[in-house]
Design a protein around this motif. Structure first.
Motif, PDB file in Angstrom:
ATOM      1  N   TYR A 312       0.837  -1.202   0.000  1.00 12.88           N
ATOM      2  CA  TYR A 312       0.000   0.000   0.000  1.00 12.88           C
ATOM      3  C   TYR A 312       0.874   1.255   0.000  1.00 12.88           C
ATOM      4  O   TYR A 312       0.661   2.185  -0.788  1.00 12.88           O
ATOM      5  N   ALA A 313       1.877   1.277   0.869  1.00 16.09           N
ATOM      6  CA  ALA A 313       2.748   2.449   0.984  1.00 16.09           C
ATOM      7  C   ALA A 313       3.531   2.674  -0.313  1.00 16.09           C
ATOM      8  O   ALA A 313       3.704   3.816  -0.750  1.00 16.09           O
ATOM      9  N   THR A 314       3.976   1.596  -0.933  1.00 17.78           N
ATOM     10  CA  THR A 314       4.746   1.717  -2.176  1.00 17.78           C
ATOM     11  C   THR A 314       3.878   2.330  -3.263  1.00 17.78           C
ATOM     12  O   THR A 314       4.283   3.264  -3.957  1.00 17.78           O
ATOM     13  N   GLU A 315       2.661   1.826  -3.376  1.00 18.26           N
ATOM     14  CA  GLU A 315       1.728   2.335  -4.382  1.00 18.26           C
ATOM     15  C   GLU A 315       1.460   3.830  -4.170  1.00 18.26           C
ATOM     16  O   GLU A 315       1.515   4.623  -5.102  1.00 18.26           O
ATOM     17  N   LYS A 316       1.209   4.208  -2.914  1.00 17.65           N
ATOM     18  CA  LYS A 316       0.895   5.610  -2.607  1.00 17.65           C
ATOM     19  C   LYS A 316       2.122   6.502  -2.828  1.00 17.65           C
ATOM     20  O   LYS A 316       2.000   7.625  -3.310  1.00 17.65           O
ATOM     21  N   ALA A 317       3.291   5.993  -2.462  1.00 16.79           N
ATOM     22  CA  ALA A 317       4.510   6.797  -2.581  1.00 16.79           C
ATOM     23  C   ALA A 317       4.807   7.111  -4.041  1.00 16.79           C
ATOM     24  O   ALA A 317       5.256   8.214  -4.374  1.00 16.79           O
ATOM     25  N   LEU A 318       4.549   6.130  -4.897  1.00 19.14           N
ATOM     26  CA  LEU A 318       4.868   6.319  -6.314  1.00 19.14           C
ATOM     27  C   LEU A 318       3.954   7.355  -6.981  1.00 19.14           C
ATOM     28  O   LEU A 318       4.252   7.851  -8.056  1.00 19.14           O
ATOM     29  N   GLU A 319       2.857   7.709  -6.291  1.00 15.15           N
ATOM     30  CA  GLU A 319       1.969   8.758  -6.821  1.00 15.15           C
ATOM     31  C   GLU A 319       2.495  10.156  -6.520  1.00 15.15           C
ATOM     32  O   GLU A 319       1.965  11.145  -7.022  1.00 15.15           O
ATOM     33  N   ILE A 320       3.516  10.234  -5.663  1.00 10.07           N
ATOM     34  CA  ILE A 320       4.014  11.554  -5.250  1.00 10.07           C
ATOM     35  C   ILE A 320       5.115  12.011  -6.217  1.00 10.07           C
ATOM     36  O   ILE A 320       6.126  11.341  -6.353  1.00 10.07           O
TER      37      ILE A 320
END
Ligand code: PMP
Length: 407
Positions: A312-320
């Motif tokens: 989840y964190a990886t997916e969200k981080a890559l949106e930044i």
């Protein structure tokens, strides 16, 4: 996920229920050290309230109780690692002391000038510096198995480095800076095929996965209690019995002897030969309690929860925009290391702290890893069994706040 009740588990960790800078604490520095459940805090407290005495010495009741509790903790560690015998479990201060012990006893006794020790490009300083000290002392050679830009070990190169000159391979099971989980079972097989013994640094792996030293067939395995929900100052060196038997002691003193005269000392048997002086009795008891607690939840459930958080964190981080992940291995534990374009990790850590978020900003005691990725430092969020998806969201909001302030 499923019936993993993270809110119930959080209530076992009283420290989590507080505010920092007016915001609910979001503790994401678990790779540095984990928080302690009540089961551990109470086990340590109970020991000091009821049973405190020195071990292995007195015939009196408290001393027997303290000794029993200390040795029960050893048996718990033995079961946890699936070691064959409790003689193979040596209590030490932590992973650092365990590696230094092996370098200074096994290393000094078995290596000579020109012999090689093989490590990897992703080691913590604790698995670099002790071998450099041995290099100073003996004239050994330190070889480093390389990794790729994802932070994955290059297995062909690793295999090619396993030459007859290599007398020991000391390898990270899981990288604290990148999260990479190495294929250690395969690495041990490759090393053993060349007759090379293997030490595995499990400081990061043990809290996040089921570790079975007999299945891995490693010769030494080390970890620190404090990353496993136990107190600081207690850790474990596992070693195969025959190897430990043949090794000279590390420190001399009380508890590690059978008989002493001024002419000659006969050493105690395993594991006491390596445990000179009064041990960290409360620490060992706390470690036993931490393992019992973890086994109550189930290591597989903990690992699954942390993997879900990481995904989840990886997916969200890559949106930044402007965020670069450092460490993108296929097989990763719950560590998210990143840099933001033109913003220093120290500034990131400071702003996150103002948002109540505890992350590590720095080189993570793995400066060669920072050099490899050509960054001075990273910001690292690392997950534990009590972290939530809402906390990952808070982290992402915090990162966006950082970008607003500095970007
Ligand atoms: N190895 C690794 C992979 C680690 O993450 C750490 C702790 N950051 C250590 C070794 C050293 O552990 P300690 O400082 O508890 O001895």
């Amino acid at each position: 996920s499923g019936n993993y009740d993270v809110q119930a588990l959080r209530r076992d960790f009283p420290i989590l229920d507080q505010s920092v800078h007016g915001k609910p604490l979001v503790y994401l520095d678990n790779a540095a050290t984990t928080q302690k459940p009540l089961a551990v805090i109470e086990a340590v407290e109970r020991y000091y309230r009821q049973d405190n005495a020195n071990v292995h010495r007195g015939v009196h009741t408290l001393s027997q109780r303290a000794t029993d509790a200390h040795e029960k903790a050893r048996a718990t560690v033995q079961r946890f690692l699936n070691a064959k015998s409790d003689k193979e479990i040596v209590f030490v201060r932590g992973a650092t002391e365990a590696i230094n012990l092996v370098a200074q006893t096994y290393g000094r006794a078995n290596l000579k000038a020109g012999d090689e020790v093989l490590i990897t490009a992703m080691e913590h300083h604790a698995n670099i510096v002790p071998w450099q000290m041995l290099r100073e002392q003996l004239g050994i050679v330190l070889k480093v198995a390389p990794m790729n830009e994802a932070g994955e070990l290059l297995m062909d190169e690793f295999a090619a480095l396993l030459t007859p000159k290599v007398k020991l391979a000391a390898l990270s099971h899981m990288s604290n800076a990148l999260g990479t989980v190495n294929p250690v079972k395969r690495m041990v097989e490759l090393a053993h095929a060349q007759g090379i013994p293997v030490l595995l640094d499990g400081a990061q792996a043990v809290p996040h996965a089921v570790v079975d030293v007999q299945e891995l067939d490693c010769d030494f395995y080390v970890f620190s209690g404090h990353k496993l929900y136990a107190p600081t100052g207690i850790g474990v060196l596992y070693g195969k019995q025959a190897l430990l038997e043949a090794m000279p002691p590390y420190q001399g003193g009380g508890d590690m002897i059978r008989r002493v005269t001024f002419d000659k000392t006969e050493y105690a048997g395993l594991p006491f030969k390596f445990e000179a002086g009064t041990p960290h009795i409360a620490g060992a008891i706390g470690l036993g309690a931490a393992i019992d607690y973890l086994e109550g939840i189930g290591m597989a459930a903990v690992a699954a929860h942390e993997h879900a958080l990481l995904a989840y964190a990886t997916e969200k981080a890559l949106e930044i925009p402007g965020l670069r992940l450092i460490g993108t291995a296929q097989d990763k534990g719950g560590i998210l290391s990143f840099v933001l374009e033109r913003i220093h990790p120290h500034d990131i850590g400071t702003i996150l702290d103002h948002c109540g978020i505890a992350c590590r900003a720095g080189h993570h005691c793995a400066m060669p890893v920072m050099d490899f990725f050509r960054v001075p430092a990273t910001t690292r969020a690392s997950f534990a069994l009590y972290n939530t998806f809402e906390e990952v969201d808070a982290l992402m909001d915090g990162i966006r706040e950082v970008i607003k302030v500095f970007g």
